[in-house]
Motif scaffolding. Structure first.
Motif, short mmCIF file in Angstrom:
data_model
loop_
_atom_site.label_atom_id
_atom_site.label_comp_id
_atom_site.label_asym_id
_atom_site.label_seq_id
_atom_site.Cartn_x
_atom_site.Cartn_y
_atom_site.Cartn_z
N GLY A 72 107.99 4.62 41.82
CA GLY A 72 107.45 3.41 42.44
C GLY A 72 106.03 3.12 41.99
N GLY A 73 105.40 4.10 41.30
CA GLY A 73 104.04 3.87 40.82
C GLY A 73 103.09 5.00 41.18
N ALA A 74 101.80 4.69 41.15
CA ALA A 74 100.78 5.70 41.45
C ALA A 74 100.84 6.07 42.93
CB ALA A 74 99.41 5.17 41.09
N ARG A 75 100.52 7.33 43.23
CA ARG A 75 100.57 7.80 44.62
C ARG A 75 99.28 7.45 45.35
NH1 ARG A 75 102.44 13.83 45.15
NH2 ARG A 75 104.23 12.88 44.10
N MET A 76 99.40 6.58 46.34
CA MET A 76 98.21 6.10 47.07
C MET A 76 97.41 7.22 47.72
SD MET A 76 99.85 2.85 48.99
CE MET A 76 101.46 3.59 49.14
N HIS A 77 98.12 8.26 48.17
CA HIS A 77 97.48 9.31 48.97
C HIS A 77 96.45 10.14 48.20
CE1 HIS A 77 101.55 8.35 50.19
NE2 HIS A 77 101.21 8.60 51.44
N GLU A 78 96.49 10.05 46.87
CA GLU A 78 95.47 10.76 46.09
C GLU A 78 94.47 9.78 45.50
OE1 GLU A 78 97.01 13.81 43.45
OE2 GLU A 78 98.58 14.30 44.87
N GLY A 79 94.52 8.54 45.99
CA GLY A 79 93.50 7.54 45.67
C GLY A 79 93.27 7.35 44.17
N ILE A 80 92.01 7.23 43.83
CA ILE A 80 91.61 6.93 42.45
C ILE A 80 92.10 8.01 41.47
CG2 ILE A 80 89.36 8.11 42.51
CD1 ILE A 80 89.95 4.65 40.97
N LEU A 81 92.27 9.23 41.96
CA LEU A 81 92.72 10.30 41.05
C LEU A 81 94.12 10.00 40.53
CD1 LEU A 81 91.37 13.46 42.92
CD2 LEU A 81 90.38 12.29 40.93
N SER A 82 94.94 9.34 41.36
CA SER A 82 96.27 8.94 40.89
C SER A 82 96.16 7.90 39.78
CB SER A 82 97.10 8.36 42.05
OG SER A 82 97.34 9.36 43.01
N LEU A 83 95.24 6.94 39.98
CA LEU A 83 95.06 5.91 38.96
C LEU A 83 94.63 6.54 37.63
CD1 LEU A 83 95.12 2.73 38.77
CD2 LEU A 83 92.63 2.85 38.86
N MET A 84 93.79 7.57 37.73
CA MET A 84 93.29 8.20 36.52
C MET A 84 94.38 8.96 35.75
SD MET A 84 90.32 7.18 36.12
CE MET A 84 90.16 5.74 37.16
N GLN A 85 95.49 9.24 36.41
CA GLN A 85 96.60 9.90 35.70
C GLN A 85 97.21 8.97 34.66
OE1 GLN A 85 96.70 13.18 36.34
NE2 GLN A 85 95.08 12.54 37.76
N MET A 86 97.04 7.67 34.87
CA MET A 86 97.50 6.71 33.85
C MET A 86 96.69 6.91 32.58
SD MET A 86 97.76 3.34 36.32
CE MET A 86 98.06 2.18 34.98
N ALA A 87 95.38 7.03 32.74
CA ALA A 87 94.51 7.22 31.58
C ALA A 87 94.78 8.58 30.93
CB ALA A 87 93.04 7.11 32.00
N LYS A 88 95.01 9.57 31.76
CA LYS A 88 95.27 10.92 31.25
C LYS A 88 96.53 10.96 30.39
CE LYS A 88 94.97 14.63 33.96
NZ LYS A 88 95.33 15.59 35.04
N THR A 89 97.63 10.43 30.92
CA THR A 89 98.89 10.50 30.19
C THR A 89 98.82 9.64 28.92
OG1 THR A 89 99.78 8.76 31.62
CG2 THR A 89 100.29 11.02 32.22
N CYS A 90 98.13 8.49 29.01
CA CYS A 90 98.03 7.61 27.84
C CYS A 90 97.16 8.24 26.75
CB CYS A 90 97.45 6.25 28.24
SG CYS A 90 98.62 5.25 29.17
N ALA A 91 96.09 8.94 27.16
CA ALA A 91 95.23 9.59 26.17
C ALA A 91 96.02 10.67 25.43
CB ALA A 91 94.01 10.21 26.86
N GLU A 92 96.84 11.40 26.16
CA GLU A 92 97.64 12.46 25.52
C GLU A 92 98.70 11.83 24.62
OE1 GLU A 92 97.51 15.64 24.32
OE2 GLU A 92 96.74 16.21 26.27
N LEU A 93 99.23 10.68 25.00
CA LEU A 93 100.21 9.99 24.15
C LEU A 93 99.56 9.47 22.87
CD1 LEU A 93 102.46 8.02 26.66
CD2 LEU A 93 103.15 9.90 25.15
N ALA A 94 98.29 9.06 22.96
CA ALA A 94 97.57 8.63 21.76
C ALA A 94 97.48 9.80 20.78
CB ALA A 94 96.17 8.13 22.13
N ARG A 95 97.20 10.98 21.30
CA ARG A 95 97.10 12.18 20.44
C ARG A 95 98.45 12.51 19.83
NH1 ARG A 95 93.35 16.61 23.61
NH2 ARG A 95 91.37 15.55 23.25
N LEU A 96 99.51 12.35 20.62
CA LEU A 96 100.86 12.63 20.13
C LEU A 96 101.20 11.69 18.97
CD1 LEU A 96 103.51 14.34 20.93
CD2 LEU A 96 104.30 12.19 21.91
N GLN A 97 100.86 10.43 19.17
CA GLN A 97 101.14 9.43 18.13
C GLN A 97 100.32 9.72 16.88
OE1 GLN A 97 100.16 5.26 18.98
NE2 GLN A 97 102.36 4.82 19.00
N ASP A 98 99.05 10.06 17.06
CA ASP A 98 98.19 10.39 15.92
C ASP A 98 98.73 11.59 15.15
OD1 ASP A 98 96.50 8.30 16.43
OD2 ASP A 98 94.96 9.50 17.43
N ALA A 99 99.42 12.49 15.87
CA ALA A 99 99.96 13.69 15.22
C ALA A 99 101.31 13.41 14.57
CB ALA A 99 100.08 14.81 16.24
#
Lengths: 322, 314
Positions: B165-192
């Motif tokens: 359903g999306g980001a988990r509200m109960h962990e607030g902004i830290l949940s939102l930051m998981q979007m950046a985290k997973t996307c950054a790791e995907l950028a590295r995967l693509q670069d590799a």
């Protein structure tokens, strides 16, 4: 709300009015009135300080959404010279809710992206209340990648209730536009400095907020969901937004404590809208200092550090696998 | 004060109900057909009458897609905490998590590890909608990021099945930051130069669709899966009108160009096998001088500084 006053500022309103009255009446010879004026002004300063030092999360939300709060184009005017707005995503259309362009910061070429709210109803309709469609994010990414090609830094100003939830936005891939922007920002080979100036509304904010430095204005907030949205899901009523605002811990100080932002920029007394020029000066100094730091890093190092910054975010407990 | 109080259902029971249903007979939520449970299991939880794809837990996907006994769970030592001491109208987040875990502290909205599909080793993540609506908090983000990094290090394709359903509200902004985290790791995967296949199950919305789910090199979707950024209720409330039939469904996303194929559950394994063979074969054949970082990066800078030799162009 009258003359841009918020309800919690009510005690100040009467005082300020008396000061204004006295000022218009008093002549330079009237020592009595002058003394009274001085007294009242001291009182007003003290009162304002007291009110603004104990703001609740909800009061901060009201300030962040204040109709007179400086928006992206106001800051652009103060921060940069030679601003040229670039429009359109070269695929579907032009989105006025997100402004992007080329400019100079202290003479140096930079790119600027930022959400744009309106002040009047008419402006707000034209700007879609600062809620971008996919083409807005695709335009922002286009301009950021253009900056990368010329080695120019990127300044992002975040102020949105969120990405627009509508039929057209979904048809044109709102989710994909945000995801792509987030991924690509994580590997742009130029410095990115982000300021959350008002509302940091969820994915719609993050889409232009993957930076090497992320700062928040003191009364800005940055959240996974709006307090109203959270209240309606977890409390079953939007009326509990005040409670949700506290629970979500989304104020600038909260985010600094959680390690999500690098710093909180103090706002002028009464909020940025009371003195946009001073606010812009603070932002300007912060850009200058950050650029000086980031200029020292080779592009590979810059990208690695930015990625590591976001990879390190989160709170969990780790045990040895059984 | 309302005359009729909402009946409070303990969450553990709800959680169990949202997984594969108990009982010998199961009613299809879509066409109301009464189905024999064993039959349904054999048909991979697809209604024999109307073809509706039931939501199924991660363990079922592992059974359906992976070679038997090939799944090795990793990163299950990453456990949920309550960073904001979050409490809503119904109680504490920590208690909500404990109830959803049902005494199994490693349980979260994603399962990650190594697996094989038709003999090909992959890095795999499977989301579980039955755990707090498949919401992404710190644990989901971290496990997804780690399994993405594993794919990059071991140079094996990454497959993620999303249902959230999306980001988990109960962990607030830290949940939102998981979007950046997973996307950054995907950028590295693509670069590799390692491929990523994203499978979208019902539903994939919010912070998960706006991060790793929509970034697959190939994106497959289960029939009729709800896929989008905003949930239909939010859109309906915002625009104040009813939504067109089929809006945000897999077939709608296909028509608008955001998924490559709508693939029924029963065909998923075979399609994955073909794609995985294609990619592993491509990786093995890659000519060394073409082994650039991501293609886009190479295109932007075909003559890296310090490289004075004239490069061989494709």
């Amino acid at each position: 709300m009258q003359d841009g006053w918020l309800d919690f500022e009510a005690p100040l309103v009467e005082l300020e009015r008396r000061i204004d009255d006295l000022r218009s009446l008093a002549t330079s010879q009237d020592l009595q009135a002058e003394r009274e004026l001085e007294q009242l002004e001291r009182k007003a300063v003290g009162l304002r300080r007291r009110i603004f030092s104990g703001l609740s999360s909800w009061q901060r939300v009201q300030l962040a959404r204040h109709p007179r709060r400086p928006h992206t184009l106001d800051y652009i005017e103060h921060l940069f010279t030679d601003f040229v707005e670039l429009q359109g995503d070269r695929a579907f259309g032009q989105d006025a809710a997100l402004v992007a362009g080329l400019a100079r910061f202290q003479g140096r070429p930079v790119a600027v992206v930022g959400h744009q709210k309106g002040r009047s109803t008419r402006e707000n309709i034209a700007r879609n209340f600062g809620m971008p469609h996919p083409e807005g994010y695709r335009k922002a990414l286009r301009v950021m990648q253009l900056a990368e090609r010329f080695g120019n830094p990127i300044i992002a100003l975040v102020d949105t209730p969120g990405a627009y939830p509508g039929i057209g936005a979904e048809e044109r891939g709102q989710a994909e536009a945000i995801a792509r922007s987030v991924r690509e920002m994580s590997r742009l080979r130029v410095p990115i400095i982000v300021f959350v100036t008002g509302e940091g509304g969820s994915g719609g904010a993050l889409a232009i907020a993957v930076g090497d430095r992320v700062y928040m204005l003191a009364y800005a907030f940055y959240s996974v969901i709006s307090p109203e949205g959270c209240a309606s899901i977890l409390w079953n009523t939007r009326e509990k937004a005040v409670d949700a605002a506290e629970a979500l811990k989304f104020t600038a100080r909260d985010l600094e404590a959680l390690g999500v932002v690098d710093g909180v920029l103090p706002e002028p007394e009464g909020g940025a809208h009371r003195d946009p020029r001073t606010m812009a000066a603070t932002i300007s100094e912060t850009i200058a200092v950050s650029l000086a730091e980031l200029d020292r890093l080779a592009p590979d190092v810059l990208v690695r550090q930015r990625q590591e910054r976001f990879l390190a975010m989160g709170a969990y407990h780790e045990v040895d696998p059984a | 004060m309302s005359w009729f109080r909402k009946k409070v259902v303990p969450l553990s029971r709800v959680a169990r109900r949202r997984q594969t249903p108990d009982g010998v007979w199961v009613k299809c939520a879509s066409c109301a057909e009464i189905l024999y449970r064993q039959e349904l299991e054999r048909s991979l939880w697809v209604c024999a009458r109307c073809g509706a794809h039931f939501r199924i837990p991660a363990a079922e996907y592992l059974r359906i897609l992976c070679d038997p006994e090939s799944f090795e769970e990793l990163f299950d030592g990453i456990r949920t905490v309550d960073p904001l001491k979050f409490r809503d109208g119904r109680g504490k987040y920590s208690e909500k998590v404990a109830r959803a875990q049902g005494g199994q502290p490693s349980r979260e909205a994603v399962v990650t590890g190594r697996a094989r599909i038709e003999g090909i080793p992959i890095a795999l993540g499977v989301m579980d909608f039955s755990f707090l609506g498949g919401s992404m908090g710190s644990v989901v983000g971290e496990r997804v990021a780690r399994v993405t990094a594993l794919a990059r290090r071991e140079r094996c394709p990454l497959v993620i099945i999303s249902s959230s359903g999306g980001a988990r509200m109960h962990e607030g902004i830290l949940s939102l930051m998981q979007m950046a985290k997973t996307c950054a790791e995907l950028a590295r995967l693509q670069d590799a130069g390692v491929p990523y296949i994203s499978i979208l199950a019902d539903p994939t919305t919010g912070g998960v669709s706006a991060s790793f789910a929509t970034l697959g090199d190939v994106i497959l979707a289960e029939p009729n899966a709800l896929i989008g950024f905003a949930g239909p209720r939010v859109i309906r409330e915002t625009i104040g009108q009813e939504l067109p039939a089929g809006f945000q469904r897999a077939e709608f996303m296909l028509a608008h160009g955001f998924v490559d194929r709508v693939t029924p559950r029963g065909e998923m394994r075979a399609v994955l096998g073909t794609l995985l063979r294609y990619f592993t074969d491509s990786m093995a054949r890659r000519v060394p001088h073409r082994r650039t970082d991501s293609g886009a990066r190479a295109a932007r800078n075909p003559f890296p500084a310090g490289d004075s030799s004239s490069p061989v162009l494709d």
